[in-house]
Design an enzyme around this catalytic site. Structure first.
Site, PDB file in Angstrom:
ATOM      1  N   GLU A  83       0.840  -1.194   0.000  1.00  0.00           N
ATOM      2  CA  GLU A  83       0.000   0.000   0.000  1.00  0.00           C
ATOM      3  C   GLU A  83       0.878   1.249   0.000  1.00  0.00           C
ATOM      4  OE1 GLU A  83      -1.452  -0.872   4.390  1.00  0.00           O
ATOM      5  OE2 GLU A  83      -1.970   1.174   3.819  1.00  0.00           O
ATOM      6  N   CYS A 115      -3.519  -3.040   4.415  1.00  0.00           N
ATOM      7  CA  CYS A 115      -2.671  -4.085   5.008  1.00  0.00           C
ATOM      8  C   CYS A 115      -3.161  -5.492   4.677  1.00  0.00           C
ATOM      9  CB  CYS A 115      -2.601  -3.907   6.516  1.00  0.00           C
ATOM     10  SG  CYS A 115      -2.149  -2.240   6.991  1.00  0.00           S
ATOM     11  N   HIS A 237      -2.961  -9.261  12.185  1.00  0.00           N
ATOM     12  CA  HIS A 237      -2.316  -8.048  11.680  1.00  0.00           C
ATOM     13  C   HIS A 237      -1.960  -7.185  12.896  1.00  0.00           C
ATOM     14  CE1 HIS A 237      -1.364  -4.366   9.778  1.00  0.00           C
ATOM     15  NE2 HIS A 237      -2.464  -3.747  10.191  1.00  0.00           N
TER      16      HIS A 237
HETATM   17  N1  CAA Z   1       1.800   3.725  30.360  1.00  0.00           N
HETATM   18  C1  CAA Z   1       1.121   2.646  29.877  1.00  0.00           C
HETATM   19  N2  CAA Z   1       0.085   2.750  29.001  1.00  0.00           N
HETATM   20  C2  CAA Z   1      -0.241   3.988  28.582  1.00  0.00           C
HETATM   21  C3  CAA Z   1       0.415   5.136  29.038  1.00  0.00           C
HETATM   22  C4  CAA Z   1       1.488   4.980  29.967  1.00  0.00           C
HETATM   23  N3  CAA Z   1       2.162   6.016  30.440  1.00  0.00           N
HETATM   24  N4  CAA Z   1      -0.142   6.209  28.454  1.00  0.00           N
HETATM   25  C5  CAA Z   1      -1.131   5.742  27.649  1.00  0.00           C
HETATM   26  N5  CAA Z   1      -1.184   4.400  27.730  1.00  0.00           N
HETATM   27  C6  CAA Z   1      -2.067   3.490  26.986  1.00  0.00           C
HETATM   28  C7  CAA Z   1      -3.485   3.987  26.842  1.00  0.00           C
HETATM   29  O1  CAA Z   1      -4.264   3.696  27.989  1.00  0.00           O
HETATM   30  C8  CAA Z   1      -3.920   3.233  25.601  1.00  0.00           C
HETATM   31  O2  CAA Z   1      -4.212   1.911  25.949  1.00  0.00           O
HETATM   32  P1  CAA Z   1      -5.645   1.271  25.564  1.00  0.00           P
HETATM   33  O3  CAA Z   1      -5.767   1.393  24.082  1.00  0.00           O
HETATM   34  O4  CAA Z   1      -5.517  -0.144  26.004  1.00  0.00           O
HETATM   35  O5  CAA Z   1      -6.658   2.073  26.261  1.00  0.00           O
HETATM   36  C9  CAA Z   1      -2.655   3.171  24.756  1.00  0.00           C
HETATM   37  O6  CAA Z   1      -1.572   3.437  25.651  1.00  0.00           O
HETATM   38  C10 CAA Z   1      -2.617   4.207  23.665  1.00  0.00           C
HETATM   39  O7  CAA Z   1      -2.916   5.429  24.190  1.00  0.00           O
HETATM   40  P2  CAA Z   1      -3.893   6.451  23.429  1.00  0.00           P
HETATM   41  O8  CAA Z   1      -5.119   5.727  22.963  1.00  0.00           O
HETATM   42  O9  CAA Z   1      -4.066   7.656  24.259  1.00  0.00           O
HETATM   43  O10 CAA Z   1      -2.922   6.789  22.195  1.00  0.00           O
HETATM   44  P3  CAA Z   1      -3.124   7.735  20.990  1.00  0.00           P
HETATM   45  O11 CAA Z   1      -4.530   8.169  20.832  1.00  0.00           O
HETATM   46  O12 CAA Z   1      -2.089   8.795  21.103  1.00  0.00           O
HETATM   47  O13 CAA Z   1      -2.737   6.815  19.759  1.00  0.00           O
HETATM   48  C11 CAA Z   1      -3.336   5.112  18.205  1.00  0.00           C
HETATM   49  C12 CAA Z   1      -3.008   5.439  19.655  1.00  0.00           C
HETATM   50  C13 CAA Z   1      -4.761   5.609  17.913  1.00  0.00           C
HETATM   51  C14 CAA Z   1      -3.264   3.615  17.996  1.00  0.00           C
HETATM   52  C15 CAA Z   1      -2.330   5.849  17.281  1.00  0.00           C
HETATM   53  O14 CAA Z   1      -1.042   5.338  17.493  1.00  0.00           O
HETATM   54  C16 CAA Z   1      -2.667   5.736  15.799  1.00  0.00           C
HETATM   55  O15 CAA Z   1      -3.441   6.529  15.270  1.00  0.00           O
HETATM   56  N6  CAA Z   1      -2.068   4.741  15.102  1.00  0.00           N
HETATM   57  C17 CAA Z   1      -2.264   4.531  13.675  1.00  0.00           C
HETATM   58  C18 CAA Z   1      -3.552   3.817  13.383  1.00  0.00           C
HETATM   59  C19 CAA Z   1      -3.537   2.375  13.786  1.00  0.00           C
HETATM   60  O16 CAA Z   1      -2.508   1.760  13.969  1.00  0.00           O
HETATM   61  N7  CAA Z   1      -4.750   1.807  13.902  1.00  0.00           N
HETATM   62  C20 CAA Z   1      -4.905   0.382  14.213  1.00  0.00           C
HETATM   63  C21 CAA Z   1      -6.113  -0.214  13.574  1.00  0.00           C
HETATM   64  S1  CAA Z   1      -6.150   0.115  11.820  1.00  0.00           S
HETATM   65  C22 CAA Z   1      -5.087  -1.068  11.145  1.00  0.00           C
HETATM   66  O17 CAA Z   1      -4.771  -2.007  11.783  1.00  0.00           O
HETATM   67  C23 CAA Z   1      -4.578  -0.840   9.765  1.00  0.00           C
HETATM   68  C24 CAA Z   1      -3.211  -0.263   9.855  1.00  0.00           C
HETATM   69  O18 CAA Z   1      -2.218  -0.983   9.814  1.00  0.00           O
HETATM   70  C25 CAA Z   1      -3.050   1.198  10.012  1.00  0.00           C
END
Ligand code: CAA
Length: 391
Positions: A83, A115, A237
């Site tokens: 992709e 993916c 994945h």
């Molecule tokens: N210690 C331990 N854990 C902590 C922490 C700390 N100090 N601070 C935060 N966390 C935890 C949170 O509680 C959260 O855990 P849960 O999901 O279990 O609740 C985790 O860390 C992540 O924290 P946030 O949700 O606050 O993080 P974020 O909003 O900044 O970003 C994300 C997380 C949305 C995955 C971001 O990295 C992102 O947008 N990633 C790209 C999209 C992605 O990977 N999506 C996955 C599904 S889509 C897919 O699979 C296709 C693909 O390949 C893209």
């Protein structure tokens, strides 16, 4: 229900990048508690391509050991899944075909559906082999995951390629019928043609993935698939490795099973070892999970492994594979570890520089500095043409 046709993954080889950025460095730069990365999303470092690396150099590096071991005879099809395509018309697989010196009597094509495409490639390959069991198909999954800097997705970047030889009487994994498939029109993650980096709605993407787990499993069971208890492990994945745990808990809940964390770790723990240091390799990720599982697990001969392939947008597929007798003699464990361990650590400033690298779209003659120590490199962009060289 398993079938006896015994077509599947005969060999599997991986490649990743020249450089690596540890999450400790990213956390220090942006003031994030590193626990969010190490524990919250389950990532420790991300592969960073040098300027002279891309999906072609990684794909060729992953496929070369397969050609070295088996030769190119009998490979009449190459399916390149990605992709992070480098051209809107020409398949990246043609460059790989040329770099590997494969015969002209080959069909080469590129597949895209986020993916998920490598799994489509694997299934299409099985169809071709079923039609002509003498043929083998080279499936290459190669991607560079790139989000905007300072965005939530940044910590989930990565890059890698997996090459798989698909044929009859496979030495590693026999892929079974049926498959459970699922499609939903969602805008959780996408990359318009004019952008270098992906756009994503993080929380929506997690929800869309979980919905697709349910949908593909539902179809898998309706098609007469195995029951959950029959699986020794599950390769999901892994956009970040914690996602596999979220997905599996969702599946257990959906099936009315208790959430037994110890059992979940037993089923998933080994599958995350490569992805948690490589980062998201998009379409290669589910097969990196398989490589990590086979490389580390006690004997899995005859055991069923579940695969859940998800591609945003979205398409998902759940299918099963049975691990072949004698598979351990065909693994590439040392080479896989070497591909990961050989990466050189970069600092944050260098990572940013590499992230921002792009070619001027002027059709000029642009040499690329020689940085990678891998077997293939992108040497130049000349008159809008990419020039690759083998070492
Ligand atoms: N210690 C331990 N854990 C902590 C922490 C700390 N100090 N601070 C935060 N966390 C935890 C949170 O509680 C959260 O855990 P849960 O999901 O279990 O609740 C985790 O860390 C992540 O924290 P946030 O949700 O606050 O993080 P974020 O909003 O900044 O970003 C994300 C997380 C949305 C995955 C971001 O990295 C992102 O947008 N990633 C790209 C999209 C992605 O990977 N999506 C996955 C599904 S889509 C897919 O699979 C296709 C693909 O390949 C893209």
């Amino acid at each position: 229900m398993a079938n006896d046709s015994a077509i599947g993954i005969h060999d599997l080889s991986l490649a990743t990048t020249e450089f690596v950025l540890p999450h400790t460095v990213l956390a220090e730069y942006n003031g994030t508690d590193v626990g969010k990365y190490h524990v919250g999303i389950g990532q420790r470092s991300m592969s960073v391509p040098a300027a002279d690396e891309d999906i072609v150099t990684m794909g060729a590096a992953a496929a070369a050991p397969i050609i070295a071991r088996h030769g190119g005879d009998g490979i009449r099809t190459i399916i390149f899944a990605t992709e992070s395509s480098i051209d809107q018309a020409k398949s990246a697989g043609i460059y790989v075909h040329s770099l590997l010196g494969l015969p002209a009597a080959t069909r080469v094509v590129e597949l895209k559906q986020a993916c998920y495409a490598a799994t489509a490639a694997l299934q299409f390959a099985i169809g071709l082999v079923r039609r002509d069991p003498a043929q083998r198909v080279l499936v290459i999954a190669s991607d560079v995951s790139r989000y905007d800097v300072d965005s939530p997705g940044e910590a989930t970047q990565g890059a890698a390629a997996v090459a798989m030889l698909v044929g009859t009487d496979p030495a590693l994994v026999r892929v079974e019928d049926p498959s459970g498939v699922f499609t939903a029109d969602v805008m959780d993650f996408w990359r318009p043609n004019y952008r270098e980096t992906a756009l994503v709605d993080g929380q929506e993407s997690i929800g869309a993935y979980l919905l697709a787990v349910e949908g593909s499993w539902k179809d898998y069971t309706e098609q007469g698939g195995r029951s959950l208890e029959e699986f020794a492990a599950f390769c999901y994945h892994q956009p970040f490795t914690k996602m596999a745990y979220k997905a599996h808990r969702q599946l257990l809940n959906y099936c009315g099973h208790d959430i037994d964390e110890e059992r979940i770790t037993r089923h998933l723990g080994l599958t995350t070892a490569y992805n948690n240091v490589i980062g998201n390799s998009y379409t290669a990720s589910v097969y990196l999970a398989l490589a990590a599982l086979l490389d580390q697990a006690d004997d899995l001969t005859g055991r069923a492994v579940g695969f859940l392939s998800y591609g945003s947008g979205s398409v998902a597929e759940f299918f099963a594979g049975t691990v072949a007798p004698g598979y351990r003699e065909h693994l590439r464990t040392a080479a896989n570890r070497e591909a990961i361990d050989r990466r050189k650590e970069v600092g944050h400033a260098r990572y940013r520089e590499l992230h921002g690298h792009s070619f001027p779209p002027d059709g000029g003659d642009h040499l690329v500095p020689a940085e990678t120590t891998g077997p293939f490199r992108l040497a130049a962009l000349r008159g809008h043409k990419r020039v690759y060289e083998a070492r």
